[in-house]
Enzyme design. Structure first.
Site, PDB file in Angstrom:
ATOM      1  N   HIS A 221       0.878  -1.180   0.000  1.00  0.00           N
ATOM      2  CA  HIS A 221       0.000   0.000   0.000  1.00  0.00           C
ATOM      3  C   HIS A 221       0.920   1.236   0.000  1.00  0.00           C
ATOM      4  O   HIS A 221       1.775   1.376  -0.876  1.00  0.00           O
ATOM      5  CB  HIS A 221      -0.908  -0.112   1.234  1.00  0.00           C
ATOM      6  CG  HIS A 221      -2.124   0.759   1.249  1.00  0.00           C
ATOM      7  ND1 HIS A 221      -2.457   1.635   0.261  1.00  0.00           N
ATOM      8  CD2 HIS A 221      -3.107   0.897   2.195  1.00  0.00           C
ATOM      9  CE1 HIS A 221      -3.589   2.263   0.566  1.00  0.00           C
ATOM     10  NE2 HIS A 221      -4.004   1.836   1.751  1.00  0.00           N
ATOM     11  N   HIS A 260      -1.928  -2.277  -9.794  1.00  0.00           N
ATOM     12  CA  HIS A 260      -3.014  -1.729  -8.990  1.00  0.00           C
ATOM     13  C   HIS A 260      -4.199  -2.664  -9.018  1.00  0.00           C
ATOM     14  O   HIS A 260      -4.484  -3.261 -10.058  1.00  0.00           O
ATOM     15  CB  HIS A 260      -3.429  -0.339  -9.509  1.00  0.00           C
ATOM     16  CG  HIS A 260      -4.163   0.441  -8.476  1.00  0.00           C
ATOM     17  ND1 HIS A 260      -5.526   0.345  -8.308  1.00  0.00           N
ATOM     18  CD2 HIS A 260      -3.707   1.284  -7.538  1.00  0.00           C
ATOM     19  CE1 HIS A 260      -5.883   1.115  -7.304  1.00  0.00           C
ATOM     20  NE2 HIS A 260      -4.804   1.696  -6.808  1.00  0.00           N
ATOM     21  N   ASP A 311       2.780   5.746  -6.467  1.00  0.00           N
ATOM     22  CA  ASP A 311       3.934   5.668  -5.575  1.00  0.00           C
ATOM     23  C   ASP A 311       5.265   5.654  -6.329  1.00  0.00           C
ATOM     24  O   ASP A 311       6.300   6.000  -5.752  1.00  0.00           O
ATOM     25  CB  ASP A 311       3.833   4.424  -4.677  1.00  0.00           C
ATOM     26  CG  ASP A 311       2.761   4.595  -3.618  1.00  0.00           C
ATOM     27  OD1 ASP A 311       2.531   5.737  -3.189  1.00  0.00           O
ATOM     28  OD2 ASP A 311       2.138   3.588  -3.230  1.00  0.00           O
TER      29      ASP A 311
HETATM   30  N1  CMC Z   1       5.505  -6.271 -10.022  1.00  0.00           N
HETATM   31  C1  CMC Z   1       5.516  -7.418 -10.714  1.00  0.00           C
HETATM   32  N2  CMC Z   1       4.414  -8.133 -10.975  1.00  0.00           N
HETATM   33  C2  CMC Z   1       3.238  -7.637 -10.535  1.00  0.00           C
HETATM   34  C3  CMC Z   1       3.149  -6.437  -9.827  1.00  0.00           C
HETATM   35  C4  CMC Z   1       4.351  -5.747  -9.580  1.00  0.00           C
HETATM   36  N3  CMC Z   1       4.332  -4.612  -8.896  1.00  0.00           N
HETATM   37  N4  CMC Z   1       1.854  -6.189  -9.510  1.00  0.00           N
HETATM   38  C5  CMC Z   1       1.138  -7.213 -10.010  1.00  0.00           C
HETATM   39  N5  CMC Z   1       1.986  -8.100 -10.617  1.00  0.00           N
HETATM   40  C6  CMC Z   1       1.627  -9.305 -11.277  1.00  0.00           C
HETATM   41  C7  CMC Z   1       1.216 -10.363 -10.283  1.00  0.00           C
HETATM   42  O1  CMC Z   1       2.336 -11.082  -9.795  1.00  0.00           O
HETATM   43  C8  CMC Z   1       0.291 -11.200 -11.128  1.00  0.00           C
HETATM   44  O2  CMC Z   1       1.092 -11.986 -11.972  1.00  0.00           O
HETATM   45  P1  CMC Z   1       0.649 -13.486 -12.363  1.00  0.00           P
HETATM   46  O3  CMC Z   1      -0.728 -13.349 -12.973  1.00  0.00           O
HETATM   47  O4  CMC Z   1       1.692 -13.933 -13.299  1.00  0.00           O
HETATM   48  O5  CMC Z   1       0.630 -14.221 -11.056  1.00  0.00           O
HETATM   49  C9  CMC Z   1      -0.408 -10.187 -12.009  1.00  0.00           C
HETATM   50  O6  CMC Z   1       0.477  -9.090 -12.077  1.00  0.00           O
HETATM   51  C10 CMC Z   1      -1.745  -9.725 -11.499  1.00  0.00           C
HETATM   52  O7  CMC Z   1      -1.571  -9.115 -10.261  1.00  0.00           O
HETATM   53  P2  CMC Z   1      -2.580  -9.286  -9.048  1.00  0.00           P
HETATM   54  O8  CMC Z   1      -1.903 -10.111  -8.015  1.00  0.00           O
HETATM   55  O9  CMC Z   1      -3.922  -9.745  -9.521  1.00  0.00           O
HETATM   56  O10 CMC Z   1      -2.746  -7.828  -8.552  1.00  0.00           O
HETATM   57  P3  CMC Z   1      -3.456  -7.422  -7.223  1.00  0.00           P
HETATM   58  O11 CMC Z   1      -4.662  -6.703  -7.575  1.00  0.00           O
HETATM   59  O12 CMC Z   1      -3.625  -8.541  -6.280  1.00  0.00           O
HETATM   60  O13 CMC Z   1      -2.333  -6.503  -6.584  1.00  0.00           O
HETATM   61  C11 CMC Z   1      -1.053  -4.734  -5.882  1.00  0.00           C
HETATM   62  C12 CMC Z   1      -2.335  -5.124  -6.596  1.00  0.00           C
HETATM   63  C13 CMC Z   1      -0.966  -3.213  -5.794  1.00  0.00           C
HETATM   64  C14 CMC Z   1      -1.066  -5.317  -4.473  1.00  0.00           C
HETATM   65  C15 CMC Z   1       0.143  -5.286  -6.655  1.00  0.00           C
HETATM   66  O14 CMC Z   1       0.138  -4.777  -7.962  1.00  0.00           O
HETATM   67  C16 CMC Z   1       1.457  -5.022  -5.974  1.00  0.00           C
HETATM   68  O15 CMC Z   1       1.836  -5.756  -5.059  1.00  0.00           O
HETATM   69  N6  CMC Z   1       2.192  -3.956  -6.386  1.00  0.00           N
HETATM   70  C17 CMC Z   1       3.430  -3.557  -5.737  1.00  0.00           C
HETATM   71  C18 CMC Z   1       3.162  -2.717  -4.501  1.00  0.00           C
HETATM   72  C19 CMC Z   1       2.655  -1.336  -4.832  1.00  0.00           C
HETATM   73  O16 CMC Z   1       3.184  -0.661  -5.700  1.00  0.00           O
HETATM   74  N7  CMC Z   1       1.646  -0.873  -4.087  1.00  0.00           N
HETATM   75  C20 CMC Z   1       1.057   0.455  -4.250  1.00  0.00           C
HETATM   76  C21 CMC Z   1      -0.362   0.348  -4.671  1.00  0.00           C
HETATM   77  S1  CMC Z   1      -1.128   1.829  -5.298  1.00  0.00           S
HETATM   78  C22 CMC Z   1      -0.918   3.140  -4.238  1.00  0.00           C
HETATM   79  C23 CMC Z   1      -1.081   2.845  -2.806  1.00  0.00           C
HETATM   80  O17 CMC Z   1      -2.090   2.356  -2.344  1.00  0.00           O
HETATM   81  O18 CMC Z   1      -0.128   3.138  -2.100  1.00  0.00           O
END
Ligand code: CMC
Length: 374
Positions: A221, A260, A311
């Protein structure tokens, strides 16, 4: 049992968990109380934005002046809060410091009761003290004397003045104001939802805000803005960043500042903020870091088709502004308090306890066996 099983989605993905009139997050827009983020980013101060979130409408000139003077009235930190700040060990993360000290400051909240004016007043008090706490902590860690607030400055300029002990440049004030506007509110994100859960038990606003801080801290987050600059700073060149990011993405590693839960075509806030990355890089004579920034972004896009979120540019922008890394996520709090409080007020004034069900995956019912028989 069957009903709740049918409705179950891991991480509540896609589940509508409540109604709100505070903001809406859609693929092609983000709007606070009906105003698009592009419009607010272009024209609004953070103070106007916070007022809009808390009261539902943009302030008139006199309402804005009154809100700003209320913020100024609350800015000087209570000596007991300062005493707590001085006692917290130097190595304590900034978000933990804020969690403790906002909780401490809450004991000196001058507002009584739970009518709308008292609730907005309480939110105003929290908005006023948090930047002062962050600036004071920054200066204590640097062994520098604390700076008294200067009434009349904008919210962004006030923080920069108290943090650095000199009036900020117009550019730095403008960019900090922009990040405050962009970070202010984001519908039912994890920390806001957590605040609403706390409020739904009819607990108090500070308990909700402290819940928000604990939830925002995580790197999935708000903590991502600190993690993204750590990633950029570990490379010496764009080529090195590109090769390392290729390896990480290939190995399934999460790259912080990307992806996201809701936006699949990119985060509007990131695009707005990114416009300042190159001008700041040029001003700081540090285009190498800008190239590293783009190299990581390009690999994540080319290999995973994943966009940056707010971010990612924020980490680099705060770095270029000379802010220490440990204040990046606390500054997110300084802004998001407006959204958290708006949601807490909305929840409180039209409450129903938030209490979902779970799908049970544990053992079948079984008899208790005395300890000697296990
Ligand atoms: N780097 C690499 N791969 C990613 C990332 C990333 N940052 N984000 C998603 N993926 C991949 C994920 O591994 C999955 O791959 P696969 O289908 O091969 O397993 C695919 O993309 C779909 O992702 P997801 O797990 O369905 O995405 P989610 O909705 O569960 O997660 C998230 C959203 C924000 C938790 C995630 O994108 C993440 O962990 N990002 C990194 C942390 C981050 O930047 N957070 C800030 C969020 S926005 C502002 C805020 O709230 O602060």
């Amino acid at each position: 049992m069957a009903e709740s099983a049918e409705l179950y989605r891991p991480g509540l993905e896609g589940i509508v968990a409540g109604e709100t009139s505070v903001s809406t997050v859609l693929q092609d827009s983000l709007a606070y109380r009906g105003y698009t983020i592009e419009d607010l980013a272009e024209h609004a101060s953070f103070e106007e934005t916070a007022y809009l979130l808390l009261r539902g409408e943009l302030p008139s000139a006199s309402q804005l002046a009154a809100f700003r003077s209320e913020l100024d009235r609350h800015r000087p930190l209570n000596p007991h809060v300062l005493e707590v700040l001085r006692r917290i060990p130097a190595e304590t993360p900034g978000m933990d410091v804020l969690r403790t000290t906002l909780s401490m400051a809450a004991h000196f909240d001058p507002y009584r009761g739970n009518d709308l004016d008292a609730l907005v007043g309480r939110a105003t008090y929290a908005l006023a003290v948090v930047p002062g706490i962050i600036a004071a902590r920054m200066r204590l860690l640097a062994g520098q004397p604390l700076i008294e607030p200067k009434p009349g400055l904008s919210h962004a300029a006030q923080f920069l003045y108290q943090a650095f002990g000199q009036m900020p440049t117009a550019m730095n004030e403008k960019i900090l104001n922009l990040t405050f506007v962009l970070y202010a509110e984001h519908e039912f994100n994890a920390s806001t939802f957590a605040c609403r859960v706390t409020t739904s038990t009819l607990s108090d606003m500070y308990s909700a805000l402290v819940t928000g801080i604990g939830t925002l801290k995580g790197p999935l987050h708000g903590g991502a803005n600190e993690e993204s600059i750590k990633a950029i700073n570990q490379y010496k060149s764009a080529a090195e960043a590109q090769a390392a990011t290729e390896t990480q993405v290939g190995g399934g590693k999460l790259i912080m500042g990307f992806g996201h839960r809701v936006y699949k075509n990119g985060d509007h806030r990131a695009r707005i903020l990114e416009k300042y990355v190159e001008p700041l890089g040029r001003e700081r004579n540090d285009m190498n870091r800008v190239e590293i920034y783009h190299a990581i972004k390009n690999v994540v896009w080319e290999r995973k088709k994943i966009h940056m979120n707010v971010d990612y540019p924020c980490g680099l922008v705060y770095f270029f502004m000379g802010l220490p890394l440990d204040v990046y996520t606390p500054l997110f709090v300084a802004s998001r308090i407006s959204g958290w409080a708006a949601h807490a007020i909305e929840q409180f004034t039209n409450n129903r306890l938030i209490r979902p069900r779970s799908r049970y995956v544990g053992p079948e019912i079984r008899p208790y066996r005395p300890v000697g028989e296990r």
